[in-house]
Design a protein around this motif. Sequence first.
Motif, PDB file in Angstrom:
ATOM      1  N   ASP A 117     -33.411  15.748  24.335  1.00 48.78           N
ATOM      2  CA  ASP A 117     -34.070  14.504  24.685  1.00 48.78           C
ATOM      3  C   ASP A 117     -33.745  14.239  26.143  1.00 48.78           C
ATOM      4  OD1 ASP A 117     -35.506  12.190  24.543  1.00 48.78           O
ATOM      5  OD2 ASP A 117     -34.430  11.368  22.839  1.00 48.78           O
ATOM      6  N   CYS A 118     -34.338  13.235  26.715  1.00 52.32           N
ATOM      7  CA  CYS A 118     -34.224  13.007  28.153  1.00 52.32           C
ATOM      8  C   CYS A 118     -32.792  12.796  28.641  1.00 52.32           C
ATOM      9  CB  CYS A 118     -35.114  11.857  28.580  1.00 52.32           C
ATOM     10  SG  CYS A 118     -34.722  10.302  27.764  1.00 52.32           S
ATOM     11  N   ASP A 119     -31.906  12.266  27.822  1.00 52.70           N
ATOM     12  CA  ASP A 119     -30.551  11.973  28.282  1.00 52.70           C
ATOM     13  C   ASP A 119     -29.491  12.933  27.751  1.00 52.70           C
ATOM     14  OD1 ASP A 119     -31.466   9.774  29.687  1.00 52.70           O
ATOM     15  OD2 ASP A 119     -31.270   8.449  27.957  1.00 52.70           O
ATOM     16  N   ASP A 122     -26.061  24.336  36.016  1.00 51.90           N
ATOM     17  CA  ASP A 122     -26.967  23.436  35.321  1.00 51.90           C
ATOM     18  C   ASP A 122     -28.372  23.995  35.450  1.00 51.90           C
ATOM     19  OD1 ASP A 122     -25.596  20.869  34.338  1.00 51.90           O
ATOM     20  OD2 ASP A 122     -24.712  21.192  36.323  1.00 51.90           O
ATOM     21  N   PHE A 123     -29.030  24.144  34.309  1.00 56.35           N
ATOM     22  CA  PHE A 123     -30.365  24.718  34.273  1.00 56.35           C
ATOM     23  C   PHE A 123     -31.286  23.784  33.490  1.00 56.35           C
ATOM     24  CE2 PHE A 123     -27.299  28.141  34.576  1.00 56.35           C
ATOM     25  CZ  PHE A 123     -27.798  28.902  35.606  1.00 56.35           C
ATOM     26  N   TYR A 124     -32.558  23.889  33.771  1.00 55.48           N
ATOM     27  CA  TYR A 124     -33.580  23.087  33.098  1.00 55.48           C
ATOM     28  C   TYR A 124     -34.657  24.027  32.601  1.00 55.48           C
ATOM     29  CZ  TYR A 124     -31.227  19.349  35.556  1.00 55.48           C
ATOM     30  OH  TYR A 124     -30.271  18.488  36.025  1.00 55.48           O
ATOM     31  N   LEU A 125     -35.381  23.602  31.572  1.00 58.19           N
ATOM     32  CA  LEU A 125     -36.481  24.398  31.043  1.00 58.19           C
ATOM     33  C   LEU A 125     -37.789  23.670  31.300  1.00 58.19           C
ATOM     34  CD1 LEU A 125     -35.073  25.598  27.603  1.00 58.19           C
ATOM     35  CD2 LEU A 125     -34.938  26.733  29.831  1.00 58.19           C
ATOM     36  N   ASN A 126     -38.696  24.354  31.942  1.00 62.58           N
ATOM     37  CA  ASN A 126     -40.048  23.865  32.147  1.00 62.58           C
ATOM     38  C   ASN A 126     -40.904  24.583  31.111  1.00 62.58           C
ATOM     39  OD1 ASN A 126     -42.467  22.944  33.068  1.00 62.58           O
ATOM     40  ND2 ASN A 126     -42.254  23.735  35.141  1.00 62.58           N
ATOM     41  N   ILE A 127     -41.539  23.830  30.239  1.00 59.29           N
ATOM     42  CA  ILE A 127     -42.341  24.422  29.177  1.00 59.29           C
ATOM     43  C   ILE A 127     -43.798  24.143  29.479  1.00 59.29           C
ATOM     44  CG2 ILE A 127     -42.819  24.426  26.706  1.00 59.29           C
ATOM     45  CD1 ILE A 127     -39.857  23.623  26.342  1.00 59.29           C
ATOM     46  N   LYS A 128     -44.558  25.221  29.618  1.00 60.02           N
ATOM     47  CA  LYS A 128     -45.974  25.096  29.955  1.00 60.02           C
ATOM     48  C   LYS A 128     -46.821  25.612  28.807  1.00 60.02           C
ATOM     49  CE  LYS A 128     -45.333  25.582  34.886  1.00 60.02           C
ATOM     50  NZ  LYS A 128     -46.060  24.539  35.537  1.00 60.02           N
ATOM     51  N   PHE A 129     -47.885  24.891  28.513  1.00 57.04           N
ATOM     52  CA  PHE A 129     -48.856  25.330  27.527  1.00 57.04           C
ATOM     53  C   PHE A 129     -50.101  25.760  28.284  1.00 57.04           C
ATOM     54  CE2 PHE A 129     -46.111  22.738  24.992  1.00 57.04           C
ATOM     55  CZ  PHE A 129     -46.154  23.299  23.732  1.00 57.04           C
ATOM     56  N   SER A 163     -51.029  15.366  29.425  1.00 58.13           N
ATOM     57  CA  SER A 163     -51.299  14.198  28.586  1.00 58.13           C
ATOM     58  C   SER A 163     -51.524  14.594  27.125  1.00 58.13           C
ATOM     59  CB  SER A 163     -52.516  13.439  29.119  1.00 58.13           C
ATOM     60  OG  SER A 163     -53.660  14.278  29.095  1.00 58.13           O
ATOM     61  N   TRP A 164     -51.786  15.870  26.862  1.00 60.74           N
ATOM     62  CA  TRP A 164     -51.975  16.330  25.490  1.00 60.74           C
ATOM     63  C   TRP A 164     -50.644  16.539  24.786  1.00 60.74           C
ATOM     64  CZ3 TRP A 164     -56.183  20.688  25.350  1.00 60.74           C
ATOM     65  CH2 TRP A 164     -57.387  20.191  25.849  1.00 60.74           C
ATOM     66  N   LEU A 165     -49.580  16.595  25.538  1.00 61.05           N
ATOM     67  CA  LEU A 165     -48.298  17.025  24.995  1.00 61.05           C
ATOM     68  C   LEU A 165     -47.227  15.964  25.199  1.00 61.05           C
ATOM     69  CD1 LEU A 165     -48.583  20.431  26.795  1.00 61.05           C
ATOM     70  CD2 LEU A 165     -49.179  20.010  24.414  1.00 61.05           C
ATOM     71  N   CYS A 166     -46.243  15.967  24.331  1.00 65.08           N
ATOM     72  CA  CYS A 166     -45.071  15.103  24.476  1.00 65.08           C
ATOM     73  C   CYS A 166     -43.863  16.017  24.567  1.00 65.08           C
ATOM     74  CB  CYS A 166     -44.938  14.159  23.281  1.00 65.08           C
ATOM     75  SG  CYS A 166     -46.320  13.041  23.098  1.00 65.08           S
ATOM     76  N   LEU A 167     -43.525  16.438  25.769  1.00 61.96           N
ATOM     77  CA  LEU A 167     -42.442  17.396  25.954  1.00 61.96           C
ATOM     78  C   LEU A 167     -41.195  16.706  26.476  1.00 61.96           C
ATOM     79  CD1 LEU A 167     -44.439  20.256  27.680  1.00 61.96           C
ATOM     80  CD2 LEU A 167     -43.738  20.112  25.297  1.00 61.96           C
ATOM     81  N   PRO A 168     -40.068  16.960  25.825  1.00 59.51           N
ATOM     82  CA  PRO A 168     -38.820  16.385  26.338  1.00 59.51           C
ATOM     83  C   PRO A 168     -38.312  17.178  27.527  1.00 59.51           C
ATOM     84  CG  PRO A 168     -38.375  17.730  24.434  1.00 59.51           C
ATOM     85  CD  PRO A 168     -39.874  17.716  24.607  1.00 59.51           C
ATOM     86  N   SER A 169     -37.457  16.544  28.291  1.00 62.82           N
ATOM     87  CA  SER A 169     -36.763  17.234  29.364  1.00 62.82           C
ATOM     88  C   SER A 169     -35.630  18.029  28.727  1.00 62.82           C
ATOM     89  CB  SER A 169     -36.205  16.201  30.343  1.00 62.82           C
ATOM     90  OG  SER A 169     -35.406  16.819  31.293  1.00 62.82           O
ATOM     91  N   VAL A 170     -35.441  19.277  29.157  1.00 63.52           N
ATOM     92  CA  VAL A 170     -34.395  20.124  28.588  1.00 63.52           C
ATOM     93  C   VAL A 170     -33.405  20.478  29.695  1.00 63.52           C
ATOM     94  CG1 VAL A 170     -33.877  22.271  27.385  1.00 63.52           C
ATOM     95  CG2 VAL A 170     -36.019  21.053  26.909  1.00 63.52           C
ATOM     96  N   HIS A 171     -32.161  20.034  29.533  1.00 66.98           N
ATOM     97  CA  HIS A 171     -31.084  20.264  30.509  1.00 66.98           C
ATOM     98  C   HIS A 171     -29.977  21.034  29.792  1.00 66.98           C
ATOM     99  CE1 HIS A 171     -27.994  18.281  33.473  1.00 66.98           C
ATOM    100  NE2 HIS A 171     -27.918  19.598  33.462  1.00 66.98           N
ATOM    101  N   ILE A 172     -29.644  22.203  30.328  1.00 70.02           N
ATOM    102  CA  ILE A 172     -28.620  23.049  29.726  1.00 70.02           C
ATOM    103  C   ILE A 172     -27.529  23.312  30.764  1.00 70.02           C
ATOM    104  CG2 ILE A 172     -28.122  25.272  28.638  1.00 70.02           C
ATOM    105  CD1 ILE A 172     -31.140  25.369  27.916  1.00 70.02           C
TER     106      ILE A 172
END
Length: 130
Positions: free
Chosen positions: A10-12, A95-102, A114-123
């Motif tokens: 989730d975002c946090d 610290d890494f992040y995931l960008n998920i593209k459809f 706008s079609w998608l509800c993607l959370p921010s992913v921080h690892i």
Amino acid sequence: DILVDGKVCDCDIVVTCQVGDPVPLQVKLTNRSKHSVGPFALTVMPYQDYQNGVHNYDLQDAITFVGSNTFHIDSVKPTKDSVYFGALLFLYTGDFYLNIKFHEDNCSRELPLSWLCLPSVHIRAMEPVA
């Protein structure tokens, strides 16, 4: 929903993992429309955020995928879920992040965010504890 190492992202939330250990990645798509959707593809692109507007996507020496970073999706029926599994392997700390593209399958045209509800992913990849 996106789960990294079994934890919902989730975002946090920052998911921590250990360098050198495969980290399970699960992406669950829920179709809330009245029609089937697909075919399309989902591509996971890790990056580092330098906090100055610059994102580094050139991470082939820092992160590898177990399997592929792209999931091909035939269709998701109305009100149904479809779950896809993969794994990441972090080779360095950071610290890494995931960008998920459809995108539409068999072409590179991205689907509107706008079609998608993607959370921010921080690892956060950390050294193994001895």
